[in-house]
Design a protein around this motif. Structure first.
Motif, PDB file in Angstrom:
ATOM      1  N   LEU A 110       0.677  -1.686   0.230  1.00 32.02           N
ATOM      2  CA  LEU A 110       0.331  -0.422  -0.072  1.00 32.02           C
ATOM      3  C   LEU A 110       0.926   1.436   0.017  1.00 32.02           C
ATOM      4  CD1 LEU A 110      -2.881  -1.156   2.578  1.00 32.02           C
ATOM      5  CD2 LEU A 110      -3.309  -0.465   0.119  1.00 32.02           C
ATOM      6  N   LYS A 111       1.672   1.430   0.446  1.00 29.85           N
ATOM      7  CA  LYS A 111       2.677   2.649   1.059  1.00 29.85           C
ATOM      8  C   LYS A 111       3.551   2.262  -0.252  1.00 29.85           C
ATOM      9  CE  LYS A 111       3.117   2.413   5.516  1.00 29.85           C
ATOM     10  NZ  LYS A 111       3.420   4.234   5.818  1.00 29.85           N
ATOM     11  N   GLN A 112       3.937   1.311  -0.629  1.00 34.30           N
ATOM     12  CA  GLN A 112       4.711   1.801  -1.893  1.00 34.30           C
ATOM     13  C   GLN A 112       3.661   1.870  -3.211  1.00 34.30           C
ATOM     14  OE1 GLN A 112       7.992   0.754  -1.821  1.00 34.30           O
ATOM     15  NE2 GLN A 112       8.070  -0.787  -3.450  1.00 34.30           N
ATOM     16  N   THR A 113       2.171   2.197  -2.979  1.00 31.53           N
ATOM     17  CA  THR A 113       1.803   2.904  -4.266  1.00 31.53           C
ATOM     18  C   THR A 113       0.966   3.823  -4.018  1.00 31.53           C
ATOM     19  OG1 THR A 113       0.360   0.789  -5.248  1.00 31.53           O
ATOM     20  CG2 THR A 113      -0.485   2.109  -5.994  1.00 31.53           C
ATOM     21  N   PHE A 114       0.884   4.135  -2.627  1.00 26.81           N
ATOM     22  CA  PHE A 114      -0.113   5.382  -2.318  1.00 26.81           C
ATOM     23  C   PHE A 114       0.701   6.304  -1.461  1.00 26.81           C
ATOM     24  CE2 PHE A 114      -3.361   2.193  -2.443  1.00 26.81           C
ATOM     25  CZ  PHE A 114      -3.897   3.100  -3.973  1.00 26.81           C
ATOM     26  N   GLY A 115       2.484   5.751  -1.232  1.00 27.12           N
ATOM     27  CA  GLY A 115       2.942   6.624  -0.455  1.00 27.12           C
ATOM     28  C   GLY A 115       2.960   6.395   1.113  1.00 27.12           C
ATOM     29  N   SER A 116       4.243   7.256   1.917  1.00 21.63           N
ATOM     30  CA  SER A 116       3.995   7.148   3.562  1.00 21.63           C
ATOM     31  C   SER A 116       3.009   7.661   4.194  1.00 21.63           C
ATOM     32  CB  SER A 116       5.437   7.849   4.007  1.00 21.63           C
ATOM     33  OG  SER A 116       6.065   7.060   3.651  1.00 21.63           O
ATOM     34  N   LEU A 117       1.751   7.054   3.997  1.00 20.62           N
ATOM     35  CA  LEU A 117       1.002   7.524   4.880  1.00 20.62           C
ATOM     36  C   LEU A 117       0.453   6.824   5.970  1.00 20.62           C
ATOM     37  CD1 LEU A 117      -2.289   8.318   1.407  1.00 20.62           C
ATOM     38  CD2 LEU A 117      -0.544   9.321   2.128  1.00 20.62           C
ATOM     39  N   GLY A 118      -1.150   7.186   7.158  1.00 15.02           N
ATOM     40  CA  GLY A 118      -0.718   6.509   7.589  1.00 15.02           C
ATOM     41  C   GLY A 118      -1.961   5.740   7.654  1.00 15.02           C
ATOM     42  N   ILE A 119      -2.482   4.551   8.105  1.00 17.60           N
ATOM     43  CA  ILE A 119      -2.848   3.250   8.153  1.00 17.60           C
ATOM     44  C   ILE A 119      -4.403   3.235   8.128  1.00 17.60           C
ATOM     45  CG2 ILE A 119      -4.351   1.004   8.984  1.00 17.60           C
ATOM     46  CD1 ILE A 119      -1.424   0.947   8.515  1.00 17.60           C
ATOM     47  N   SER A 120      -5.231   4.626   8.359  1.00 21.55           N
ATOM     48  CA  SER A 120      -7.001   5.150   8.233  1.00 21.55           C
ATOM     49  C   SER A 120      -6.205   5.771   6.894  1.00 21.55           C
ATOM     50  CB  SER A 120      -7.570   5.532   8.685  1.00 21.55           C
ATOM     51  OG  SER A 120      -7.623   5.438   9.821  1.00 21.55           O
ATOM     52  N   GLU A 121      -5.656   6.489   6.361  1.00 21.26           N
ATOM     53  CA  GLU A 121      -5.504   7.064   5.276  1.00 21.26           C
ATOM     54  C   GLU A 121      -5.060   5.870   3.705  1.00 21.26           C
ATOM     55  OE1 GLU A 121      -4.117   8.363   7.413  1.00 21.26           O
ATOM     56  OE2 GLU A 121      -4.687   9.989   7.580  1.00 21.26           O
ATOM     57  N   LEU A 122      -4.648   5.309   4.070  1.00 23.90           N
ATOM     58  CA  LEU A 122      -4.250   4.443   3.116  1.00 23.90           C
ATOM     59  C   LEU A 122      -5.384   3.598   2.264  1.00 23.90           C
ATOM     60  CD1 LEU A 122      -0.796   2.071   4.161  1.00 23.90           C
ATOM     61  CD2 LEU A 122      -0.856   4.083   1.748  1.00 23.90           C
ATOM     62  N   ILE A 123      -6.316   3.316   4.009  1.00 24.66           N
ATOM     63  CA  ILE A 123      -7.423   2.120   3.096  1.00 24.66           C
ATOM     64  C   ILE A 123      -8.325   3.334   2.589  1.00 24.66           C
ATOM     65  CG2 ILE A 123      -9.384   1.264   3.878  1.00 24.66           C
ATOM     66  CD1 ILE A 123      -7.505   0.394   6.556  1.00 24.66           C
ATOM     67  N   ILE A 124      -8.525   4.639   2.749  1.00 28.97           N
ATOM     68  CA  ILE A 124      -9.173   5.085   1.987  1.00 28.97           C
ATOM     69  C   ILE A 124      -8.588   5.450   0.697  1.00 28.97           C
ATOM     70  CG2 ILE A 124      -9.801   7.461   1.864  1.00 28.97           C
ATOM     71  CD1 ILE A 124     -10.172   8.386   4.353  1.00 28.97           C
ATOM     72  N   ALA A 125      -7.097   5.679   0.264  1.00 32.56           N
ATOM     73  CA  ALA A 125      -6.819   5.862  -1.353  1.00 32.56           C
ATOM     74  C   ALA A 125      -7.027   4.127  -1.995  1.00 32.56           C
ATOM     75  CB  ALA A 125      -4.591   6.189  -1.045  1.00 32.56           C
ATOM     76  N   ARG A 126      -6.857   3.181  -1.172  1.00 34.58           N
ATOM     77  CA  ARG A 126      -7.023   2.339  -2.054  1.00 34.58           C
ATOM     78  C   ARG A 126      -8.376   1.995  -2.521  1.00 34.58           C
ATOM     79  NH1 ARG A 126      -6.492  -4.184   0.496  1.00 34.58           N
ATOM     80  NH2 ARG A 126      -7.529  -4.972  -1.636  1.00 34.58           N
ATOM     81  N   ARG A 127      -9.598   2.523  -1.839  1.00 31.12           N
ATOM     82  CA  ARG A 127     -10.814   2.135  -1.852  1.00 31.12           C
ATOM     83  C   ARG A 127     -10.704   3.059  -3.167  1.00 31.12           C
ATOM     84  NH1 ARG A 127     -14.148  -0.142   1.189  1.00 31.12           N
ATOM     85  NH2 ARG A 127     -16.526   1.059  -0.185  1.00 31.12           N
ATOM     86  N   MET A 128     -10.076   4.073  -3.042  1.00 34.93           N
ATOM     87  CA  MET A 128     -10.622   5.490  -4.539  1.00 34.93           C
ATOM     88  C   MET A 128     -10.123   4.937  -5.481  1.00 34.93           C
ATOM     89  SD  MET A 128     -12.921   7.583  -3.037  1.00 34.93           S
ATOM     90  CE  MET A 128     -12.482   8.820  -4.110  1.00 34.93           C
ATOM     91  N   ASP A 129      -8.939   4.157  -5.655  1.00 34.86           N
ATOM     92  CA  ASP A 129      -8.867   3.573  -6.753  1.00 34.86           C
ATOM     93  C   ASP A 129      -9.141   2.066  -6.838  1.00 34.86           C
ATOM     94  OD1 ASP A 129      -5.664   2.723  -8.340  1.00 34.86           O
ATOM     95  OD2 ASP A 129      -6.436   1.045  -7.459  1.00 34.86           O
ATOM     96  N   GLU A 130      -9.795   2.036  -5.953  1.00 32.66           N
ATOM     97  CA  GLU A 130     -10.898   0.803  -7.005  1.00 32.66           C
ATOM     98  C   GLU A 130     -12.147   1.522  -7.194  1.00 32.66           C
ATOM     99  OE1 GLU A 130     -12.049  -1.477  -3.325  1.00 32.66           O
ATOM    100  OE2 GLU A 130     -10.094  -3.076  -3.592  1.00 32.66           O
TER     101      GLU A 130
END
Length: 432
Positions: free
Chosen positions: A120-140
Motif C-alpha cells: 500500500l505504501k509502495q503505491t500510495f506513499g507514506s500515509l497513515g493506515i486510515s489514509e492508505l485504506i481510503i486511497a485503496r478504496r478510491m483507487d477501486e
C-alpha cells in the motif's frame, strides 16, 4: 404499504422460528435481516417519503422472503435434536499442538498484514493506515486500479480468513464448556482474533469484520444447542444477544472510521439507517422507474461476480446512488433488484428457490456438529461461509455475489484441506 411489509416480514420470521427453532437456520437469518431493514425504513417513514411505497415492492420483498422460508421448510429434515455424543469430561484437547498451530497462524497473519501495508505504501506513499485504506478504496471506485497486491500476499490473507474458523470455533467451545482445558490458550486465541480484525480492516470493508461476529454467533449457538440437547434458548442468552447487537449498532460509525470511511459529518443513526434500511427505499425507487432495462446477457446482474471471474473485461453499470433531501441512501437495492432486472417477477421466486436448495443442503449437513460439538465439522464451516450472505439479502444479492462464484469454491477446498490437516495432525484428542 410499508407497515404491511413490516407485518408480512414479522409473520415470516414467526413462521420460520416456530418451524426451525434454530436461530442460525437460513430462513431465520434472511428473515431477521429483512425485518430489521424494514423496521429501520419505518423509523425513517417521513424523512424517506415511505408513504409512496408501491404494492409491488411490498409483494416482491415480503412475498419473496416468505417464499424462501416455505422452500426451506420443504427441503428441511427433522428439527429434533439428539443429545451430543461427547460430554465435556470425555475430551482432553491436545493443547500443545493447538498452541503451536495458532502461534504459527499468528505469525503468518502478521506477515501478511505487514506485506499488505508495504505494498500500500509502495503505491500510495507514506500515509497513515486510515489514509492508505481510503486511497485503496478510491483507487477501486475511480477504476484507476493502480494498486496491485501480489498473489502470494493475497494467499496470506486467505490463510488468515480460513484459519479464523478454527480459532473462533475453539473460543465458542471454551465459552460454552467453561471447564475445558482450552482456558490454557485463551490469550493466544484472543491475539489471533486481533490479527484477524486487523487483516479484515485493511480490506477497507466492514464485511470481513462483521463476518467474524457471524461466525462466532453460529458456532456459539450450535455449541449451546449441543449442551442443552434442544433448541430452547434461555432468557439470559437472549438478553446478552440483544445487548451485543445494540453495542454493535452503536459502534457502527466508529467501525466505519476505523476502516477509513469519510463519515465524520454523519451521525451513527443515519449511517446505520443507510446500511440497514435504505435498501428498502432504494428498491422501491427502482420499481417506480418506468424505464427498467432488462439484462442482455443471461443473469448478468445476478451472476455479475461469476461473469467477472470468467471474463475480466465484463462490466455492468452499478446501482445509482440515491438521495432524498439531505439523506444519503447509498446505491444498494436488496437482493431482489438483480433478480428482477434479469428475469422479472419469475426471477425473484426462482432465485429464492435456488438459494434455499443450496443453503438448506449445507445447513442440514452442518447439524451433525450439534450431535458431536467437539469434532471439527467441515460442513458447518462451509455453511458458516455462506451464513452472512444469507443474512445480508436485505443489503444486496450477497449470495450470488459471494457464494455462486469460483472464488467460493476455492475457499471450500481450502476449508476441506484445513479440516483434514487439523484432524490428522493437530486435533488428536487425548494426545499432547
Amino acid at each position: 404499504m410499508l407497515f404491511l411489509l413490516d407485518i408480512l416480514l414479522s409473520i415470516n420470521l414467526w413462521i420460520a422460528y416456530r418451524y426451525f427453532k434454530n436461530l442460525a437456520s437460513p430462513p431465520i437469518l434472511m428473515g431477521a435481516g429483512m425485518l430489521a431493514a424494514s423496521l429501520m425504513a419505518t423509523s425513517y417513514y417521513t424523512e424517506w417519503e415511505m408513504n409512496k411505497m408501491l404494492p409491488i415492492s411490498v409483494f416482491i420483498i415480503g412475498g419473496g422472503t416468505l417464499f424462501f422460508t416455505f422452500c426451506c421448510m420443504i427441503f428441511s429434515r427433522s428439527n429434533k435434536l439428539v443429545k451430543c455424543k461427547r460430554i465435556n469430561g470425555e475430551i482432553k484437547f491436545p493443547i500443545k499442538k493447538i498452541r503451536i498451530f495458532i502461534l504459527v497462524s499468528i505469525a503468518i497473519g502478521c506477515l501478511g498484514i505487514l506485506l499488505k501495508i508495504y505494498y500500500l505504501k509502495q503505491t500510495f506513499g507514506s500515509l497513515g493506515i486510515s489514509e492508505l485504506i481510503i486511497a485503496r478504496r478510491m483507487d477501486e471506485w475511480n477504476g484507476t486500479n493502480d494498486f496491485y497486491l501480489p498473489s502470494f500476499v493475497r494467499q496470506f490473507g486467505s490463510y488468515t480468513t480460513i484459519v479464523s474458523n478454527f480459532t473462533i470455533w475453539l473460543i465458542a467451545l471454551m465459552l460454552n464448556y467453561k471447564n475445558t482445558d482450552l482456558q490454557q490458550i485463551k490469550k493466544i486465541l484472543l491475539i489471533h482474533i486481533f490479527v484477524i480484525f486487523i487483516d479484515g480492516m485493511l480490506s477497507g470493508s466492514k464485511a470481513p469484520i462483521l463476518n467474524v461476529f457471524m461466525q462466532f454467533g453460529i458456532f456459539f449457538l450450535f455449541d449451546y444447542y449441543a449442551l442443552k440437547g434442544n433448541f430452547h434458548i434461555s432468557r439470559k442468552v437472549y438478553v446478552r444477544l440483544f445487548i451485543s447487537l445494540c453495542l454493535l449498532a452503536l459502534s457502527f460509525r466508529g467501525l466505519s472510521l476505523l476502516i477509513g470511511r469519510d463519515v465524520e459529518n454523519r451521525t451513527n443513526t443515519d449511517l446505520l439507517a443507510e446500511y440497514c434500511g435504505a435498501e428498502i427505499k432504494n428498491f422501491d425507487i427502482f420499481m417506480h422507474e418506468s424505464n427498467i432495462s432488462y439484462s442482455h446477457r443471461w443473469g448478468e446482474h445476478t451472476f455479475y461476480s461469476l461473469y467477472k471471474e470468467i471474463d475480466p473485461n465484463f462490466s455492468i453499470l452499478p446501482g445509482e446512488f440515491q438521495f432524498i433531501g439531505n439523506h444519503s441512501l447509498g446505491n444498494v437495492y436488496t437482493q431482489y433488484r438483480p433478480f428482477y432486472e434479469d428475469w422479472g417477477m419469475p426471477g425473484v421466486f426462482f432465485m429464492n428457490f435456488v438459494i434455499a436448495i443450496i443453503s438448506m443442503f449445507f445447513y442440514e449437513k452442518s447439524k451433525e456438529a450439534i450431535i458431536s460439538p467437539f469434532i471439527l465439522n467441515a460442513n458447518l464451516l462451509i455453511y458458516i461461509s455462506m451464513a452472512m450472505s444469507i443474512f445480508m439479502a436485505f443489503f444486496s444479492s450477497k449470495f450470488t455475489e459471494s457464494i455462486i462464484r469460483l472464488g467460493w469454491l476455492r475457499s471450500v477446498i481450502y476449508i476441506l484441506v484445513m479440516v483434514w490437516f487439523l484432524k490428522k495432525y493437530v486435533l488428536r484428542y487425548g494426545k499432547s
